[in-house]
Design a protein around this motif. Structure first.
Motif, PDB file in Angstrom:
ATOM      1  N   UNK A 281       0.640  -0.692   0.455  1.00 23.90           N
ATOM      2  CA  UNK A 281       0.122   0.077   0.076  1.00 23.90           C
ATOM      3  C   UNK A 281       0.961   0.862  -0.162  1.00 23.90           C
ATOM      4  N   UNK A 282       2.039   1.544   0.824  1.00 24.01           N
ATOM      5  CA  UNK A 282       2.824   2.614   0.652  1.00 24.01           C
ATOM      6  C   UNK A 282       3.570   2.948  -0.191  1.00 24.01           C
ATOM      7  N   UNK A 283       3.904   1.427  -0.691  1.00 27.33           N
ATOM      8  CA  UNK A 283       5.026   1.791  -2.271  1.00 27.33           C
ATOM      9  C   UNK A 283       4.405   1.979  -2.856  1.00 27.33           C
ATOM     10  N   UNK A 284       3.191   1.824  -3.798  1.00 34.27           N
ATOM     11  CA  UNK A 284       2.203   1.698  -5.100  1.00 34.27           C
ATOM     12  C   UNK A 284       1.249   3.314  -4.161  1.00 34.27           C
ATOM     13  N   UNK A 285       0.583   3.115  -3.334  1.00 35.83           N
ATOM     14  CA  UNK A 285       0.349   4.386  -3.146  1.00 35.83           C
ATOM     15  C   UNK A 285       0.804   6.001  -3.279  1.00 35.83           C
ATOM     16  N   UNK A 286       1.837   5.641  -1.680  1.00 45.54           N
ATOM     17  CA  UNK A 286       2.781   6.630  -1.293  1.00 45.54           C
ATOM     18  C   UNK A 286       3.778   7.422  -2.554  1.00 45.54           C
ATOM     19  N   UNK A 287       5.162   6.128  -2.544  1.00 50.48           N
ATOM     20  CA  UNK A 287       5.614   5.873  -3.412  1.00 50.48           C
ATOM     21  C   UNK A 287       6.002   6.149  -4.959  1.00 50.48           C
ATOM     22  N   UNK A 288       5.157   5.246  -5.748  1.00 47.76           N
ATOM     23  CA  UNK A 288       4.850   5.915  -7.089  1.00 47.76           C
ATOM     24  C   UNK A 288       3.119   6.434  -7.636  1.00 47.76           C
ATOM     25  N   UNK A 289       2.678   6.570  -6.494  1.00 49.15           N
ATOM     26  CA  UNK A 289       1.654   7.480  -6.320  1.00 49.15           C
ATOM     27  C   UNK A 289       1.112   7.014  -7.824  1.00 49.15           C
TER      28      UNK A 289
END
Length: 151
Positions: A139-147
């Protein structure tokens, strides 16, 4: 070179065509391997008399359980969102695959006063930790880092 038009509100639709392309490529490779194998051995490509979809003794509980969990996961994402549904269903998949019958050992392990000595208790706790950590990391990697928006 091809271009990808990026729209943040629909960014979660980038991956399905990529995955479908990879699956189509793998299907083509499998068909070619079957054709080569059949031509070398002299057997027909389509042999309906001896053909079977599942191997004898296949695990019906895990197969139908996986299908049911997948359908419920899609519905749960609509209701609870990606992160909550993923935590719950990654845990349920791990329970399904390491054995639902091991859950029956957990109350006795807790009542014994030393639950860590029980392998089923440890496996359940590890599955729960993995579910939380893995789902949160995705969730963090795709949702926040890669947006990339998640369903």
């Amino acid at each position: 070179m091809f271009r990808v038009s990026y729209k943040p509100s629909a960014s979660h639709w980038i991956f399905p065509p990529i995955i479908m392309g990879v699956l189509a490529l793998l299907l083509a490779v499998m068909i070619m391997q079957r054709a080569v194998r059949c031509s070398r051995s002299g057997e027909p490509f389509f042999n309906l008399k001896t053909a079977r979809f599942f191997e004898p003794g296949w695990d019906k509980v895990r197969f139908f359980g996986s299908v049911a969990l997948f359908i419920l996961y899609i519905k749960a994402m609509e209701l609870a969102g990606f992160l909550a549904a993923s935590i719950v269903f990654v845990f349920l998949y791990s329970v399904l695959y390491y054995g639902v019958e091991k859950l029956r050992q957990i109350p006795a392990a807790v009542a014994s006063g030393n639950p860590w000595s029980n392998a089923a208790f440890r496996a359940t706790v590890v599955s729960l930790v993995i579910s939380v950590v893995f789902s949160t990391a995705v969730w963090y990697l795709f949702g926040r880092v890669f947006q990339i928006t998640l369903p």
